[in-house]
Structures are given as C-alpha cells and as structure tokens.
Design a protein around this motif. Structure first.
Motif, mmCIF file in Angstrom:
data_model
loop_
_atom_site.group_PDB
_atom_site.id
_atom_site.type_symbol
_atom_site.label_atom_id
_atom_site.label_comp_id
_atom_site.label_asym_id
_atom_site.label_seq_id
_atom_site.Cartn_x
_atom_site.Cartn_y
_atom_site.Cartn_z
ATOM 1 N N TYR A 139 12.067 -4.262 64.059
ATOM 2 C CA TYR A 139 10.935 -5.162 64.296
ATOM 3 C C TYR A 139 10.692 -5.995 63.049
ATOM 4 N N ALA A 140 10.502 -7.312 63.265
ATOM 5 C CA ALA A 140 10.322 -8.230 62.135
ATOM 6 C C ALA A 140 9.232 -9.236 62.452
ATOM 7 N N VAL A 141 8.609 -9.734 61.393
ATOM 8 C CA VAL A 141 7.611 -10.802 61.500
ATOM 9 C C VAL A 141 8.038 -11.920 60.557
ATOM 10 N N ILE A 142 8.292 -13.104 61.117
ATOM 11 C CA ILE A 142 8.663 -14.276 60.312
ATOM 12 C C ILE A 142 7.413 -15.121 60.091
ATOM 13 N N ASP A 143 7.135 -15.451 58.831
ATOM 14 C CA ASP A 143 5.995 -16.306 58.465
ATOM 15 C C ASP A 143 6.528 -17.714 58.242
ATOM 16 N N LEU A 144 6.141 -18.631 59.128
ATOM 17 C CA LEU A 144 6.663 -19.997 59.052
ATOM 18 C C LEU A 144 6.045 -20.778 57.898
ATOM 19 N N ARG A 145 4.894 -20.333 57.380
ATOM 20 C CA ARG A 145 4.261 -21.043 56.261
ATOM 21 C C ARG A 145 4.920 -20.671 54.937
ATOM 22 N N THR A 146 5.133 -19.362 54.735
ATOM 23 C CA THR A 146 5.672 -18.909 53.451
ATOM 24 C C THR A 146 7.193 -18.786 53.468
ATOM 25 N N HIS A 147 7.796 -18.979 54.659
ATOM 26 C CA HIS A 147 9.253 -18.823 54.809
ATOM 27 C C HIS A 147 9.716 -17.453 54.326
ATOM 28 N N THR A 148 9.023 -16.434 54.784
ATOM 29 C CA THR A 148 9.399 -15.053 54.462
ATOM 30 C C THR A 148 9.516 -14.257 55.762
ATOM 31 N N CYS A 149 10.161 -13.118 55.636
ATOM 32 C CA CYS A 149 10.323 -12.227 56.787
ATOM 33 C C CYS A 149 10.041 -10.808 56.341
ATOM 34 N N ALA A 150 9.142 -10.130 57.074
ATOM 35 C CA ALA A 150 8.851 -8.714 56.844
ATOM 36 C C ALA A 150 9.489 -7.927 57.974
ATOM 37 N N ILE A 151 10.205 -6.847 57.641
ATOM 38 C CA ILE A 151 11.021 -6.171 58.652
ATOM 39 C C ILE A 151 11.030 -4.673 58.416
ATOM 40 N N SER A 152 11.144 -3.904 59.505
ATOM 41 C CA SER A 152 11.259 -2.449 59.410
ATOM 42 C C SER A 152 12.280 -1.987 60.443
ATOM 43 N N ARG A 153 12.930 -0.867 60.130
ATOM 44 C CA ARG A 153 14.097 -0.427 60.894
ATOM 45 C C ARG A 153 13.945 1.035 61.324
ATOM 46 N N ALA A 154 14.278 1.308 62.599
ATOM 47 C CA ALA A 154 14.242 2.682 63.118
ATOM 48 C C ALA A 154 15.624 3.043 63.663
ATOM 49 N N GLY A 155 16.535 3.363 62.727
ATOM 50 C CA GLY A 155 17.868 3.805 63.113
ATOM 51 C C GLY A 155 18.752 2.740 63.722
ATOM 52 N N HIS A 156 18.340 1.488 63.681
ATOM 53 C CA HIS A 156 19.080 0.403 64.317
ATOM 54 C C HIS A 156 20.097 -0.202 63.333
ATOM 55 N N PRO A 157 21.219 -0.766 63.847
ATOM 56 C CA PRO A 157 22.155 -1.449 62.939
ATOM 57 C C PRO A 157 21.439 -2.519 62.119
ATOM 58 N N PRO A 158 21.818 -2.695 60.845
ATOM 59 C CA PRO A 158 21.085 -3.606 59.954
ATOM 60 C C PRO A 158 21.290 -5.070 60.349
ATOM 61 N N PRO A 159 20.275 -5.900 60.131
ATOM 62 C CA PRO A 159 20.419 -7.330 60.421
ATOM 63 C C PRO A 159 21.300 -8.016 59.381
ATOM 64 N N ILE A 160 21.750 -9.197 59.716
ATOM 65 C CA ILE A 160 22.581 -9.995 58.803
ATOM 66 C C ILE A 160 21.856 -11.311 58.560
ATOM 67 N N LEU A 161 21.733 -11.695 57.280
ATOM 68 C CA LEU A 161 21.088 -12.943 56.903
ATOM 69 C C LEU A 161 22.145 -13.919 56.401
ATOM 70 N N VAL A 162 22.184 -15.092 57.000
ATOM 71 C CA VAL A 162 23.131 -16.136 56.605
ATOM 72 C C VAL A 162 22.341 -17.251 55.937
ATOM 73 N N GLY A 163 22.613 -17.504 54.647
ATOM 74 C CA GLY A 163 21.891 -18.534 53.927
ATOM 75 C C GLY A 163 22.247 -19.926 54.404
ATOM 76 N N ALA A 164 21.453 -20.895 53.968
ATOM 77 C CA ALA A 164 21.711 -22.280 54.349
ATOM 78 C C ALA A 164 23.061 -22.753 53.838
#
Length: 549
Positions: free
Chosen positions: A423-448
């Motif tokens: 589960y994640a929350v993306i803040d469109l104002r600060t351009h940040t993402c807060a995320i937490s994981r419960a045994g799920h495969p990790p996300p992948i972040l691709v930069g610009a």
C-alpha cells in the motif's frame, strides 16, 4: 466378471501392455491385478516363439482382424497349461485399451457366449468411466455416456437430470402431486432403425420434461434401484405422442420393446436417471442388465455431478471476475496510469487485485495484493481486502497502519488464509511516496533518466498469518518520486514460474522497465506480451507523475 477359475478376461493396449485385468485372470494365471497392469502380456505369460505369435496377433488386431489359438502359458498352479486365447479389437478403443482378450484353460469347457459378453461388459464399464470422466461439461458427459451405451447395450438411451440442480438450486422439492421436472441432457437412438431427423423432433436435447409419480423413471429415483418395464407402464399418452411424430410403425415397436430405468446417484443424492430401450429383435432387459445399468449409472452420476458442480463453481467465479477483478480504474488527475490483470486461465479467477483512488490533499492511494488460491474463495477474499483498504484509507492512516488494521481484519475473514499486500500514498504536491509492504514482492522505481532500482523496503509479514510474534510488524518508508519517474507494482505471477525463480524474474522485469516506450500503456503491454509461459494470475500496475512541460 467371470467367476470360474479357468476363464479370464483382460484388455491390452496397442503395444500389448495390460490395461484391465479381471478376477478370472487372477485365478487362472495366479497374478494379482497390481502385478499385471502395465506389464507386457508376453513377459507375464509367454516365452520363446510364442511372443512372436502374440505380436503378430496384435498387429492383426490393429488392422481390424481378430485372432484365436492355443498357446502354452504359465498358470496359477505353477505349471504350464495349454490355454485357448481369443483376441478381438475393441469397437471403441481409447485409454482403457484397444484389444479384448479372453482366455480359457483347455482342460475346461470352452467359454460360452455369456462368458465373452461378460468380458465385453467389463470393458464397457471402464470405457464409460474413462470417457465421461474426461469432461467438465454436464451435457458433454451425458452425451459421452450414451455414445457408449448405444448400440452396444441398448437401441436408445437418454440421460435426464433434475432441473433445479442445473440452476444451482438446493435440492428442489417435487411437485405437490409427486411429479418431477427434469432436463433431458442427451438422447441417442440407433439410426439404423429410425432416421435421425425424426427422433430429434420427438426427443430434442435440453428439453424440459415433467414426469408423473407413476412413471417408472420416478419410481427408480424413489427406490434407488433400476427397474425394467414394458409399454403398459410407459403410458398410452407417451406412446401416442411418439407415434404421432414417428408414425404408427413406431407404436408397434414401442409396444413390444423392453425398457430399463436406473437412478443417477452421486454422493448419496439422486440427481436424475438414465433410460434405455431395446427393440423387439433383441433380448429384453433382465436382472443381469439391471445390475450392469446400476454400475454404469453410478459411474455416470459421479462424473455428471462433478461436471455440474464444476460448472456451478465456474459460474460463481465468473460473477466474481466480472464484479470484483480489476478491469477499469478511474485515473485521478495528476497521475498517469497503466495496468493489466491476467487470470491463470479463462476458467478461473484468482486472488490478485489492485486499486487506485484519490485521497484528500492532492494525494493518491495505490494498493496491490495477492490472496492465496484460485476460484470463488480467493476471489471473495480479494473483494473483501479491496473494500477494506478503501474504507481504511478514508481515515487518513499511514500505510503501515492501514496494513496493521488489514492484518487484524484478515484474521476474521474465513476466505483469507494468507495474502500479500503493498500500500502506497503518492503526494502530488511534494512529489513523494510513502509505502508499506506485507510480504509482497518489492516495487521498482524507474527514474526520469531511465535508471531502474528495486526498492529496498522492510518486507513485513503476509496478512492473515496470525503470528503474534510478528503481528503488526509493518513499516512506512518514504522516498522521492519526481515528475517523470515510474513506479511499478506487480504480483509474483509476473516474475516467478517453473522456469525461473523470483529473483531472476524481478531482475528481468527491472531490465524491461528501463527500455524506452512511447507511453506507460505501451510499456505495460510489452511487459505482459513478453511473458514466456503463464502459470499463475498476473497483475501489473504502472504509475507516473507526468513531467511538467
């Protein structure tokens, strides 16, 4: 089937291996079925040149010719006796075998016609089980049964199932007068006697029929045993209706035909019946036929009921798939989105799910999860979790607190044995993402700039495990998500298979995400299309804050 210790019946495949071995074969040759099945007949009974004789006989059967002769064979008393063998190709070969073999010790009288018929009926029972057990469609199972029964056992045969059971109802009550509504799933008549188009008009497949309490078919359902009967019990109205289509000559045949009805009983419940007819030129049904019909009906009933229950399960899962499985998402303003959901097969829906929804303060919630299993139970668990996440997100909880509450709720959800979640929350104002994981495969972040990294997040424990030592052990991690960066969520079906472990799959996905694509939709399509083989449900969710112009 044959109880005299000097006669035997067995079935071979095209290579001479034993596929069926009767009790008579055990008594004559002294070998139990588990010691004979799958073995070459020559290895079991013959030596030397006799092997060549049997090989030639099998070649003859393959071309449609039978063979008979006397050969020396090892018998149950430990001695070699002269045994008369007869090999005949089965009229309907299949996995159950291709060649019928009967054998008789020459010291005994030659087997009678009844002996050979008993061997054929042994093959008939196994053929019914093999053919109708291979389908999960009730109507196809019924048609396969009557294809075996006609004309070998009867001139006509039909299979009828209680109508309410086909509509997923509980066992329906009979009519106030004791009548029963059944659906005729299949009917077959030996077309050597009557043109096909005539009987098709008289007994159309899928016809709904109401039988009164006095009909023999209803009597066999009530008593649970087969019954034989004549035209007098068929009823003048039924004879008149049939002869009205087929002509007066049909009435003459019906009035002198022999009839048999047997109940279809599965798991202790009567679900319908089979009926069979023999024309006057054949011997009427007798007690032996009733016994055989009971065996055939018992095997057919289990297969038809399995198919019925599977169809019911399939309809339930389809309903879940249409109403709960992720299909369309409303894209919140300020976010690009692409997603795919692929069930493991068109016949099932699994527990993979994802969702995207707006939150107060220019924030967006994203979630992906995987409830263990397939079918209605997994789909139900998936639906409960998705609804719970939306409800919890409305309380403005941090991602780790959302997972903590979900974990407590999962303990009380009987449809959930285990589920992973991100589960994640993306803040469109600060351009940040807060995320937490419960045994799920990790996300992948691709930069610009196209560089991709697998985010190193605390893994947490899967939901619903109920381990008090790790209960609530979830952590929120925050990272920058500048415009133009892409965040990839996925389930294990995308990265893990029989051919590759999950780490290799994640590395392959990471490489795929670095490749240039015109849009998120194009990237999503390319990743899914590159799947070599799909064994599990697959879910993929790509999100991006658009780069400013």
């Amino acid at each position: 089937m044959i109880h005299n210790g000097r006669f035997a019946a067995l079935v071979l495949d095209e290579n001479g291996r034993v596929t069926q071995w009767s009790g008579g074969a055990t008594r004559l040759f002294g070998r139990a079925a588990d010691k004979a099945l799958g073995h070459d007949i020559c290895d079991l009974l013959f030596l030397g040149a006799r092997r060549d004789t049997i090989t030639q006989a099998l070649d003859g059967c393959a071309s449609g010719s039978g063979w008979s002769g006397v050969l020396s064979a090892a018998c149950a008393d430990g001695r070699v006796h002269e045994v008369r063998f007869e090999l005949e190709p089965l009229s309907m070969p299949g996995p159950w075998g291709t060649v019928m073999v009967t054998a008789a010790d020459t010291r005994a009288p030659r087997p009678t016609r009844a002996d050979f018929e008993a061997g054929e009926r042994l093959a008939l029972l196994n053929e019914v089980s093999s053919r109708i057990g291979a389908t999960l469609d009730p109507r196809q199972a019924a048609e396969d049964f009557i294809d075996v029964a006609v004309p070998r056992l009867a001139d006509t045969a039909s299979v009828s199932v209680i109508e309410g059971l086909l509509r997923d109802e509980a066992y329906p009550d009979h009519g106030a007068d004791g009548s029963v509504r059944v659906r005729r799933l299949a009917f077959r008549l030996d077309v050597r006697h009557t043109p096909e188009h005539d009987w098709a008009k008289t007994f159309p497949d899928n016809e709904l029929v109401v039988y009164g309490p006095g009909h023999p078919a209803i009597r066999c359902m009530s008593t649970g045993v087969p019954v034989t009967y004549g035209a007098a019990e068929l009823g003048a109205e039924e004879v008149s209706r049939i002869s009205g289509v087929l002509g007066d000559s049909a009435a003459d045949v019906l009035c002198s035909a022999s009839y048999l009805a047997a109940p279809l009983t599965a798991r202790g419940t009567v679900i319908g019946f089979i009926t069979m007819t023999r024309n006057p030129e054949r011997a009427p049904f007798d007690a032996h036929d009733e016994t055989l019909a009971a065996d055939l009906a018992a095997r057919a009933a289990i297969c038809i009921d399995n198919a019925r229950l599977y169809s019911k399960e399939h309809r339930i899962t389809q309903a879940f798939q249409q109403n709960l499985a992720p299909r369309r998402l409303t894209v919140p303003p300020g976010l690009d989105l692409a997603h795919r959901y692929l069930p493991a097969s068109a016949m099932t829906v699994g527990g993979d799910w994802y969702d995207v929804f707006p939150l107060p303060g220019d924030r967006i919630g994203l979630v992906i999860g995987d409830a263990m299993g397939h079918g209605a139970v997994a789909a139900g668990g998936m639906g409960q979790l998705r609804a719970a996440v939306r409800a919890l997100a409305g309380f403005d909880l941090t991602p780790d607190e959302v997972l903590r509450q979900l974990d407590r709720m999962a303990d009380d959800m009987h449809s959930i044995q285990c589920a992973t979640c991100l589960y994640a929350v993306i803040d469109l104002r600060t351009h940040t993402c807060a995320i937490s994981r419960a045994g799920h495969p990790p996300p992948i972040l691709v930069g610009a700039d196209g560089a991709a990294v697998v985010l190193d997040l605390p893994s947490g424990l899967a939901l619903g495990l109920g381990d008090p030592e790790f209960a609530g052990d979830f952590t929120t991690t925050e990272f920058a998500m500048p415009p133009g960066a892409t965040l990839a969520f996925y389930t294990d079906g995308l990265v893990e298979s029989r051919e590759q472990d999950i780490d290799t799959g994640i590395a392959t996905l990471r490489t795929s995400l670095t490749e240039p694509h015109e849009s998120l939709e194009a990237a999503c399509a390319a990743i899914v299309d590159a799947l070599p083989q799909q064994y599990d449900d697959v879910a993929l969710l790509l999100t991006r804050i658009p780069a400013s112009d």
